[in-house]
Design a protein around this motif. Sequence first.
Motif, PDB file in Angstrom:
ATOM      1  N   CYS A  47       0.866  -1.113   0.094  1.00  0.00           N
ATOM      2  CA  CYS A  47       0.035   0.099   0.046  1.00  0.00           C
ATOM      3  C   CYS A  47       1.080   1.145  -0.031  1.00  0.00           C
ATOM      4  O   CYS A  47       1.844   1.373   0.703  1.00  0.00           O
ATOM      5  CB  CYS A  47      -0.971   0.100   1.256  1.00  0.00           C
ATOM      6  SG  CYS A  47      -1.963   1.499   1.275  1.00  0.00           S
ATOM      7  N   ASP A  76      -6.823   3.470  -5.214  1.00  0.00           N
ATOM      8  CA  ASP A  76      -7.724   3.578  -4.265  1.00  0.00           C
ATOM      9  C   ASP A  76      -8.180   4.808  -4.158  1.00  0.00           C
ATOM     10  O   ASP A  76      -9.654   5.325  -4.058  1.00  0.00           O
ATOM     11  CB  ASP A  76      -7.250   3.133  -2.897  1.00  0.00           C
ATOM     12  CG  ASP A  76      -8.268   2.841  -1.698  1.00  0.00           C
ATOM     13  OD1 ASP A  76      -9.472   2.353  -2.159  1.00  0.00           O
ATOM     14  OD2 ASP A  76      -7.848   2.896  -0.507  1.00  0.00           O
ATOM     15  N   LEU A 151     -10.272  -4.566  -4.210  1.00  0.00           N
ATOM     16  CA  LEU A 151      -9.640  -3.266  -3.364  1.00  0.00           C
ATOM     17  C   LEU A 151     -10.520  -3.354  -2.039  1.00  0.00           C
ATOM     18  O   LEU A 151      -9.907  -3.049  -0.897  1.00  0.00           O
ATOM     19  CB  LEU A 151     -10.174  -2.109  -4.089  1.00  0.00           C
ATOM     20  CG  LEU A 151      -9.062  -1.251  -4.873  1.00  0.00           C
ATOM     21  CD1 LEU A 151      -9.800  -0.119  -5.516  1.00  0.00           C
ATOM     22  CD2 LEU A 151      -7.885  -0.914  -3.950  1.00  0.00           C
ATOM     23  N   ARG A 155      -8.401  -3.279   1.379  1.00  0.00           N
ATOM     24  CA  ARG A 155      -8.378  -2.349   2.427  1.00  0.00           C
ATOM     25  C   ARG A 155      -8.714  -2.952   3.711  1.00  0.00           C
ATOM     26  O   ARG A 155      -8.132  -2.552   4.829  1.00  0.00           O
ATOM     27  CB  ARG A 155      -9.368  -1.347   2.018  1.00  0.00           C
ATOM     28  CG  ARG A 155      -9.331  -0.399   1.085  1.00  0.00           C
ATOM     29  CD  ARG A 155     -10.623   0.720   0.864  1.00  0.00           C
ATOM     30  NE  ARG A 155     -10.879   1.015  -0.211  1.00  0.00           N
ATOM     31  CZ  ARG A 155     -11.758   0.421  -1.116  1.00  0.00           C
ATOM     32  NH1 ARG A 155     -12.591  -0.006  -0.502  1.00  0.00           N
ATOM     33  NH2 ARG A 155     -11.952   1.164  -2.213  1.00  0.00           N
TER      34      ARG A 155
END
Length: 303
Positions: A47, A76, A151, A155
């Motif tokens: 990330c 994102d 996604l 997350r």
Amino acid sequence: MNRRADGINAWNDIVLESFSGSSVDAAASEFPAELARCSIEELNFICVESQPSQVHRWATERPSGSSGIALLHLQDTGQGVNHQCGHSVPLAPGNGVLCNPDQQYTVDFKTPYRMFIVELPIRRIAGRRPMFDLEQDAGLGVNAHKSRMLLSLLRSAWSEFEFLGDDEDWRQCVSRAGVELALGALGGVSCPRPVGPSMELRRAVIEHIRCHIDDPNLRPSAIAAKFGVSRRTIQSVFEKMSTTPSAYILDERLRAAVEMLREEKGSRTITDVALSSGFSDSAYFSRCFHKKFGVPPRLYMKR
């Protein structure tokens, strides 16, 4: 692993360490940014939270060898454009693009952004999608609906990473779901092209391995004889997947063994699992299993 930077020079050091051959250009010297690497069983992703900038990979040099992986870039937050192999893909929240880490590419980020980057072994992709060709598909966008679902999982896995370490079964579940969603997202990559005999052979060979993985005589020479080609031809099929026939067969056997251990905990002996996944020697099976998964199969069964 979490790395933070306050300036562009420090950020370049972090990016280069995580992505060889990479550099970042930005107008501002003050540059708050963060990179976190997460590994959950088979699921490996990064990330990145950063500022408006231009990221270059292999702009002034070339990789010394094949990394054996493909990168799935998933936007994102923020906006950007990915450029590789003559393709330019706009990146808005929820969009994704397939990248070849062994070829030059550039990403222009117009705004502050957060991106998830999933690392996928090419041999794993080809096992699911035998016609996959990273050199042809690099720089193409992926299915937006599938990338948004992936996604969401990333997350959650990122925010709950510490909790996952306490629950082995749940970690395995998250890993399998993430890898399957990533592989599924690649179904949206499509570059029309004729299918040559080498790709047809790859598809046939992989299907043959899948159907005969329990056969201890499944070896490169036997596969070559089955298809009436030379052993070197079979080797070349797997070179495009950054592996060898023997390594691919071993990997698939271990994958089959893990599934048996997960689904039938305690109901089968180690010898039975070894034989059912194509190993003729349970001791060799245990050594290979320990090397790949970090624990012997007997302890894996007790998790």
